[in-house]
Design a protein around this motif. Sequence first.
Motif, PDB file in Angstrom:
ATOM      1  N   THR A  65      -5.609  10.278  -0.350  1.00 47.15           N
ATOM      2  CA  THR A  65      -4.588   9.264  -0.080  1.00 47.15           C
ATOM      3  C   THR A  65      -3.432   9.799   0.759  1.00 47.15           C
ATOM      4  N   THR A  66      -3.302  11.127   0.871  1.00 43.43           N
ATOM      5  CA  THR A  66      -2.209  11.638   1.703  1.00 43.43           C
ATOM      6  C   THR A  66      -2.718  12.260   3.007  1.00 43.43           C
ATOM      7  N   ALA A 113       2.214   3.211   6.144  1.00 43.82           N
ATOM      8  CA  ALA A 113       3.235   2.208   5.828  1.00 43.82           C
ATOM      9  C   ALA A 113       3.683   2.277   4.367  1.00 43.82           C
ATOM     10  N   ALA A 114       2.846   2.878   3.502  1.00 51.17           N
ATOM     11  CA  ALA A 114       3.160   2.881   2.073  1.00 51.17           C
ATOM     12  C   ALA A 114       4.042   4.065   1.711  1.00 51.17           C
ATOM     13  N   GLY A 115       4.977   3.843   0.784  1.00 52.54           N
ATOM     14  CA  GLY A 115       5.863   4.918   0.369  1.00 52.54           C
ATOM     15  C   GLY A 115       5.174   5.853  -0.612  1.00 52.54           C
ATOM     16  N   GLY A 133     -11.926  -5.192  -6.749  1.00 51.73           N
ATOM     17  CA  GLY A 133     -11.405  -6.439  -7.287  1.00 51.73           C
ATOM     18  C   GLY A 133      -9.894  -6.529  -7.325  1.00 51.73           C
ATOM     19  N   VAL A 134      -9.212  -5.420  -7.611  1.00 49.61           N
ATOM     20  CA  VAL A 134      -7.772  -5.492  -7.868  1.00 49.61           C
ATOM     21  C   VAL A 134      -6.943  -4.946  -6.701  1.00 49.61           C
ATOM     22  N   HIS A 135      -7.146  -3.662  -6.373  1.00 48.32           N
ATOM     23  CA  HIS A 135      -6.232  -3.022  -5.417  1.00 48.32           C
ATOM     24  C   HIS A 135      -6.696  -3.163  -3.970  1.00 48.32           C
ATOM     25  N   HIS A 136      -8.022  -3.207  -3.744  1.00 41.74           N
ATOM     26  CA  HIS A 136      -8.606  -3.218  -2.390  1.00 41.74           C
ATOM     27  C   HIS A 136      -8.242  -1.972  -1.601  1.00 41.74           C
ATOM     28  N   ARG A 137      -7.814  -0.926  -2.284  1.00 42.88           N
ATOM     29  CA  ARG A 137      -7.495   0.359  -1.668  1.00 42.88           C
ATOM     30  C   ARG A 137      -7.349   1.383  -2.788  1.00 42.88           C
ATOM     31  N   LEU A 138      -7.172   2.660  -2.413  1.00 35.52           N
ATOM     32  CA  LEU A 138      -6.902   3.670  -3.430  1.00 35.52           C
ATOM     33  C   LEU A 138      -5.394   3.827  -3.583  1.00 35.52           C
ATOM     34  N   ILE A 139      -4.927   3.916  -4.810  1.00 37.40           N
ATOM     35  CA  ILE A 139      -3.502   4.139  -5.058  1.00 37.40           C
ATOM     36  C   ILE A 139      -3.390   5.258  -6.079  1.00 37.40           C
ATOM     37  N   GLU A 140      -2.491   6.212  -5.826  1.00 36.50           N
ATOM     38  CA  GLU A 140      -2.319   7.280  -6.805  1.00 36.50           C
ATOM     39  C   GLU A 140      -1.778   6.686  -8.102  1.00 36.50           C
TER      40      GLU A 140
END
Lengths: 322, 311
Positions: free
Chosen positions: A142-143, A150-152, A243-250
């Motif tokens: 993710t980094t 765009a994401a913080g 289903g929920v995020h549609h991406r990876l989030i830490e």
Amino acid sequence: MGASFVAAGIFLGALGFDVPRAYATILFTSFRTPNGFVQTLLKFIPLLLLALSFTVPLAAWKFNIGGEGQLLAGAIGSAAVGILLSGLPAFLLLPLGIMTGTLSGAVWAALPAWLLYRFGINEILTTVLMNFISFGLLDYVTTEVWRDPAAGHPTSIPIGAGAHLPLLISSPPLHAGIVVAIGVAIAIYFFISRTTAGYELLATGANPRASLIHGIAVRRISLLALILGGALAGLAGAIEVAGVHHRLIEGMQSNYLLLGILIGLIARGNILAVPFVAFSIAVLEVGARALQRTMMVPLEMVFIIEGLILVFVLLSDVVRRR
Amino acid sequence: MDVFVLFSKLVMLTLVPYVLASQGTMLGGRAGVFNVAQEGIMLAGASVGFLGAYLSGGNLVQGALLAMVMGGLFGLALAYFTTTLKMDQFVIGLALFFIGLALSTLLYKLVVGVTLTPPLIPTLQELPLPGLSHIPVLGEVLFKQNILVYLAILLSLALYVFLYHTGPGMALRAVGENPMAADSLGVNVSAMRYLATISGSMLIGLAGAYLPMVYTGTFTEGMVRGRGWLSIALTFFGGWSPHLIFLGSLFFAAVEVLAFRVQVTGVGVPYQFVLMLPYVATILVMLPTFRRLRIPAFLGRNYDRERRALL
């Protein structure tokens, strides 16, 4: 059950909170509005799958404490498909993503399972250590690899639209993962209670020595049970992405591992009881979040209630034995 | 300061939580009680230790004592559920792990609340030993440390002497190997299991308190970062004996220091992979060694004196 609510109520009251109102919030938030109910179902999906991923190996008396890592491996695997092949049509991309995720979870569990099979290394240790390795991997993708500038917060770029799970209800949005999760739970139940392999699994957990003498490949059963557990957690990760995020989030693994273990223990390893316990815990979790918003009661308060329920359930076993 | 001296000094500093938590695990295990709640107990210890020091205006002794009391309570619960009620040790251990984790965050939020900048306590200072700290190299590494480093070393020595050279130590080992034999010789098996589990968990609680008191000065959620689980692995490597556990913790501490240094300086590898190092190294070391290790024969089982034979 009742006793744990009374005990937690006394604790809440002692801290100066309005106890009846707090309990009304905890218990009824899920049923008061359609939104509350859908929120509860969305929590229920990963909780059910993670609880099963703990309970299935538990049937063979093996402890899978690696659900978190397996969930993240599944999420990363399915996101990789969703991002790299984002041009594919939905009827190919969606199943491919879900399957890759499930497989990734299985692979993540296969290493500890193999170490147990081959070297006899305690599975509690290795499954836990794999969690910490998965945190590093998620942070890396993710980094560095698929970073969304765009994401913080460390977040990946979104997966292709073809990899999204279809919605059952559009407002409030409820995705089709609920059907998958319940279907899988039913399949697991039939696998364990109606097939030879399932019977061997239960026998292994109940008495490994007797099982071995009667020709059950005890060690192989444990290996397969742990891998199946990993696949279930991987599926949960894939569903969270599709289903929920549609991406990876830490941090997307939330506290599902802990709650999954808690649900498995409260259900005392009974596969049939797991979905009902998981739903109740989902109700408590959604209620606790509402409680934090409206009455400033810390979210962790609900852990104490859950912990107390667990203690009382375990104690009731002792009472019954006497 | 020479790089090697600095590295060794940091290893000695980083050693402490591993030594305390693993010796605590070892104590309970030697009596047959396999604690798997370390991560939760350490978190509770870290939280209570920090809060105790914070509320008393930076009194670290009070924080450390509170953390030990907290650990002791967890040990009492573990001993009661497993030894008196004869419930499964892993199940109870996991339940206690859950409760410790929840309690650590809850207590912090109830007392401190949500703040923009974390509240700080003063960290534990070095206490150079007079005379000894002037020895070149060795003085810097061994005798210019905080008091808990000395405690960890002395504790390991004391436990070694206790287990292998005293009567009660021998009785404790007997309880973990063959409680029926120990019982027939008049050893109070239950009392031994209670004492060992409670005192072991007190050490684990103190190990947790070390983190805010020496590393960060504040409590953060999940700050134990797997050290509790690693200490179980370490206890296995050490064959459940105090001297080998101490040697093994040198390795664990060295890996942690190395990972931290590499993360700061960089070596061309993404830092995330460096952070995985302690966990990967632990799994790798277990591969060739795990089978050959000696564990207490009765580890993880509950003794019921009214049963005729031990299965």
